[in-house]
Design an enzyme around this catalytic site. Structure first.
Site, PDB file in Angstrom:
ATOM      1  N   ARG B  14     -24.343  34.737   1.444  1.00 15.04           N
ATOM      2  CA  ARG B  14     -23.297  33.853   2.001  1.00 15.04           C
ATOM      3  C   ARG B  14     -22.669  34.458   3.248  1.00 15.04           C
ATOM      4  NH1 ARG B  14     -21.249  32.206  -3.632  1.00 15.04           N
ATOM      5  NH2 ARG B  14     -22.554  30.378  -4.054  1.00 15.04           N
ATOM      6  N   ARG B 148     -30.949  28.647   9.122  1.00 13.22           N
ATOM      7  CA  ARG B 148     -29.886  28.351   8.163  1.00 13.22           C
ATOM      8  C   ARG B 148     -30.428  27.603   6.949  1.00 13.22           C
ATOM      9  NH1 ARG B 148     -26.821  26.542   4.503  1.00 13.22           N
ATOM     10  NH2 ARG B 148     -24.573  26.666   4.698  1.00 13.22           N
ATOM     11  N   LYS B 159     -30.024  32.679  -7.074  1.00 15.26           N
ATOM     12  CA  LYS B 159     -29.432  31.894  -8.176  1.00 15.26           C
ATOM     13  C   LYS B 159     -30.357  31.896  -9.395  1.00 15.26           C
ATOM     14  CE  LYS B 159     -26.360  28.907  -5.512  1.00 15.26           C
ATOM     15  NZ  LYS B 159     -26.027  27.577  -5.019  1.00 15.26           N
ATOM     16  N   ASN B 187     -22.286  24.128  -5.675  1.00 20.92           N
ATOM     17  CA  ASN B 187     -20.984  24.743  -5.922  1.00 20.92           C
ATOM     18  C   ASN B 187     -19.993  24.073  -4.976  1.00 20.92           C
ATOM     19  OD1 ASN B 187     -18.694  26.356  -5.913  1.00 20.92           O
ATOM     20  ND2 ASN B 187     -19.872  28.204  -6.389  1.00 20.92           N
ATOM     21  N   GLU B 191     -18.634  24.654  -0.956  1.00 18.80           N
ATOM     22  CA  GLU B 191     -18.912  23.681   0.107  1.00 18.80           C
ATOM     23  C   GLU B 191     -17.642  23.202   0.801  1.00 18.80           C
ATOM     24  OE1 GLU B 191     -21.483  20.495  -1.239  1.00 18.80           O
ATOM     25  OE2 GLU B 191     -22.929  21.925  -2.052  1.00 18.80           O
ATOM     26  N   THR B 241     -30.508  22.191   3.177  1.00 16.09           N
ATOM     27  CA  THR B 241     -30.617  23.510   2.544  1.00 16.09           C
ATOM     28  C   THR B 241     -30.961  23.334   1.063  1.00 16.09           C
ATOM     29  OG1 THR B 241     -28.944  24.357   4.068  1.00 16.09           O
ATOM     30  CG2 THR B 241     -29.430  25.721   2.157  1.00 16.09           C
ATOM     31  N   GLU B 245     -33.963  24.589  -1.280  1.00 16.57           N
ATOM     32  CA  GLU B 245     -33.746  25.317  -2.540  1.00 16.57           C
ATOM     33  C   GLU B 245     -34.553  24.674  -3.670  1.00 16.57           C
ATOM     34  OE1 GLU B 245     -29.552  26.268  -3.451  1.00 16.57           O
ATOM     35  OE2 GLU B 245     -29.088  25.998  -1.341  1.00 16.57           O
TER      36      GLU B 245
END
Lengths: 263, 263
Positions: B14, B148, B159, B187, B191, B241, B245
């Site tokens: 992060r 990004r 995760k 989450n 955000e 993103t 994931e």
């Protein structure tokens, strides 16, 4: 490059240079996130097939090849660092004739100063392995600084066209009086204002911002030391711009009075 | 790319993403100084010898060739937009094995969104002739946004390695339950904090600064509209993103339990 008859004035050129300050500060901040990575500046530091030079030189040449193909260096405000660049794949375009034909290019000098004087002040010592990223950011800073410094040609041309000063410029150029030309070009009030402005811009754009988006307002947290940008301008950018201005003016007289800027 | 066993954590990932926000905002501001220059995005809009595509595609490919030669796309956090890239002239390096082998690459989707949704919001309509400059800045934004978004692979891997959540991820992946995976990855508190922070960063980095170096503090003077950056993240960057994931996690199970991140 957008000059028209109406805006080819010192004021407009200065506005362009002021906007360019922001880009230069952004680019320095971007470079500063990686360590110095000295090896990228050393001839042979990184072994490159069939190339004799530094990693930065190799990469900059490859980038300039890509840019040359799309006509970057036919624009009068762009000056390459490397040679043997390919032809453009685009049809040529006619830029307004604002400058006399000239080969003023002090990028070699700029490169040395950048590596020896600027990089050490904006980066931490050490090698973090991010050689490609560091070199990418270096190329970006170098291209912007080169554009800034060689913009001196436009500054010089605009100043030379001032009817009140032209006779004086002509006399100094005839005498090859570089110091005299330099003095006549210098506007200390503009320079002092510029340096004050740069320090403030470096504080704003380089502010460390916490997770909630609030600047920490601690000078030591700034992404680049606050004095670096104005020191760099005072010691190198302004003097090198004037070197370009003087060199350009020394070539200017050959085309006097036949050349007047054309739009 | 600097991960070690110690810092391959969600917190560290992060932090990288937070720093990348600054670069993305700088790059958007840099692009915004030129007009839209629509012609650079149109297939055949600018006639290029022996090339069938847009000016941006041509230039991006040339740039990616230069970067490929210095090994950019062998790094697991870099994802090219174009194909048929040359080999590196540098010896290969061994990156830590943090991800399972995967071909997740949603740059085509990103490119369409960038041209159709982002460029119109940060530029003024019109063609100012600065095609090369605009395309250069476009490539820079695209490379950063791509980095990004594809960082989602690291986020997903970190995760997935959470021992409390791993059984749940495995179940959802077995059922190919994309929505379920997406929900488990989400989450909302992170955000929301991110969006608040972005708006503030856009205000600080995009501040219009007067000749004396003082920000004008007028929202309408900001170099890019204040909502553009958080809207872009909310509508595109965060969802894309998560696409990365989810796609990554769907490939992840093939290597379970044999693969564990190696440093």
């Amino acid at each position: 490059m957008n000059f028209t008859k109406k805006n080819f004035t010192l004021d407009h050129i200065r506005q362009e240079l002021v906007r360019l300050e922001d880009s230069i500060i952004f680019a320095l901040i971007e470079r500063s996130q990686f360590q110095k990575n000295d090896i990228i500046y050393k001839c042979g530091g990184i072994n490159i097939k069939e190339f004799d030079g530094s990693f930065l030189e190799y990469f900059l040449h490859e980038l300039e090849c890509a840019h040359a193909k799309v006509r970057r260096y036919t624009s009068p405000d762009e000056t390459p660092f490397t040679t043997n660049l390919p032809d453009s794949v685009l049809p040529p375009i006619q830029f307004p004739k604002l400058l006399v034909p000239n080969n003023v290019n002090i990028n070699d000098q700029l490169m040395k100063i950048y590596i020896n004087e600027i990089v050490p002040k904006i980066t931490d010592e050490g090698d973090d392995g991010n050689h490609g990223s560091a070199a990418t950011k270096d190329c970006h800073v170098l291209q912007l600084l080169s554009r800034r410094i060689h913009f001196g040609k436009f500054v010089a041309e605009a100043k030379f066209n001032d009817p009140l000063l032209q006779p004086k410029y002509i006399e100094l150029i005839r005498n090859k009086d570089k110091c005299g030309i330099n003095d006549l070009l210098t506007n200390l009030a503009v320079e002092e204002k510029l340096l004050r402005r740069l320090r403030r811009k470096a504080a704003i754009f380089g502010a460390e911002i916490d997770g909630d988006g609030i600047p920490t307002l601690k000078e030591e947290d700034n992404k680049i030391p606050l004095d670096v940008v104005c020191d760099m301008y005072e010691k190198y950018v302004i003097p090198l711009t004037k070197v370009v201005e003087v060199e350009y003016l020394l070539e200017r007289l050959k085309y006097y009075p036949s050349f007047v800027p054309e739009f």
